[in-house]
Design a protein around this motif. Structure first.
Motif: not given
Length: 403
Positions: A303, A310, A306-307, A312
């Motif tokens: 996670t 964003d 990939n994020r 996170l």
């Protein structure tokens, strides 16, 4: 570049004279291969000096003509390949800093050298695991100093923890012939963890593993060093690699030259730069929980990868792991040696470093793409993480002058 203004009121003549503080930067190969080092040089020089980049191997005669043309205040020489034939007398007493000379002359020389042994120790720290039958180091095949130092430090650290370490130091045949290396690898006990002298050598090991049907990383775990993206991302599986802090090396070279230009009493000095950490990819990540990573931590790492950009948060990862923030932090640190916040920040800043290589992108866009609301927030995080100022970035043109 500094602009000096002169005026002569007696005869009514006034003018602006431009004073170019040129610095020759001599590279043995294409400048794109040294982009991180050049970024560090530019950040330290700022507007005080103008780099004149010569990215091909030159001889003493060509150097004399370049010096006569540019009249540089100083020089920075990347001494890995093409600049080996250049000695101090070729620079006509111009202050000169050498990057990564195999044999620094000492005395009155100015050198910046990579701490190769640090990379070997970090590799051992990364690969040591209780379920491995063996450990090995694969040299670059040229018996170079940097390969030998990395291998010696790795082997010593492995043996310090009571494990045997096999070392492949044989000279390699030209034209990419890896038959002798393949024969040697077949004799190693498996599962085995292998540290290679550089990413290219590590990719050779991965290719041999694929040809022989060895599972990576179950049978053979492979770790490279230098984190050359074009090699690490194109290998199958993707290659895990240690990040060499080339940017810091460039900054140290420029800073040492600035110190010499300010003080003629600085006749000799040597500085070192090291590594930033490890990028784990498929060549060291196991599918089963054999390295202490629980399934929940693995999902959290996926996670984050990939994020991270964003928005996170640590709370998001705790929810992903299905436990309280405090327990998530404990489990994550036990498995990775890092905090959740540090892992998120690391992914964001690695993305920022990649985007900053495209000098057409404004910093505001880079900050937004990496999950930072402002450029200042990105600058603060970058300085805290790497302990050096962030590159200017933006749409400033590349200062590249080929002669």
């Amino acid at each position: 570049m500094r602009i000096n203004v002169y005026s002569k009121t007696r005869n009514g003549i006034s003018g602006i004279l431009s004073s170019m503080n040129n610095i020759l930067v001599l590279l043995p190969e294409d400048a794109r291969l040294y982009s991180e080092s050049l970024a560090g040089i530019r950040r330290r020089f700022g507007n005080d000096y103008q780099e004149r980049i010569i990215d091909y191997a030159i001889d003493p005669s060509t150097l004399r003509r370049l010096i006569a043309f540019w009249k540089p205040r100083g020089c920075i020489v990347f001494a890995w390949n093409g600049a080996r034939s250049l000695s101090a007398r070729n620079f006509a007493r111009i202050p000169t800093v050498y990057m990564d000379r195999s044999k620094p002359s000492g005395g009155q020389s100015l050198d910046v050298i990579q701490d190769y042994a640090e990379g070997g120790r970090l590799a051992a720290h990364t690969l040591i695991c209780g379920n491995r039958s063996g450990y090995a180091f694969v040299g670059d095949g040229t018996a170079s100093k940097w390969s030998n130092e990395r291998g010696m430090a790795f082997a010593n650290a492995i043996r310090l923890h009571g494990h045997a370490c096999h070392v492949y130091a044989a000279r390699r045949r030209p034209n990419g012939d890896t038959r002798s290396l393949e024969s040697w690898l077949r004799k190693l006990p498996r599962p085995v963890s292998i540290f290679a002298a550089n990413d290219r050598t590590a990719c050779d090991v991965l290719s041999i593993a694929e040809l022989n049907g060895w599972h990576v990383p179950g049978d053979v775990a492979v770790l490279g060093i230098d984190n050359i993206a074009s090699l690490c991302e194109s290998s199958r599986p993707r290659l895990s690699s240690i990040i060499t802090d080339f940017e810091r090396g460039g900054w140290e070279a420029a800073d040492l030259l600035c110190a010499r230009l300010k003080s003629t009493k600085l006749n000799g000095a040597c500085r070192r730069y090291g590594t930033l950490g490890v990028i784990h990819r498929g060549s060291t990540r196991t599918r089963q929980d054999t390295s202490g990573f629980s399934i929940k931590v693995k999902r959290a790492l996926h996670t984050i990868h990939n994020r991270a950009a964003d928005g996170l948060t640590v709370e998001d990862i705790a929810a992903e792991m299905g436990c309280s923030r405090r327990l998530a932090e404990i489990r994550f640190r036990q498995a990775t040696g890092s905090t959740i916040k540090a892992a998120i920040t690391g992914v964001r800043l690695e993305r920022a470093k990649t985007l900053m290589r495209n000098r057409a992108l404004p910093l505001k866009a880079i900050a937004a793409a990496c999950g930072y609301r402002t450029v200042n927030a990105l600058r603060t995080a970058y300085r805290k993480r790497f302990e050096i100022p962030m590159p200017c970035g933006g749409k400033a043109p590349m200062r590249n002058c080929l002669t």
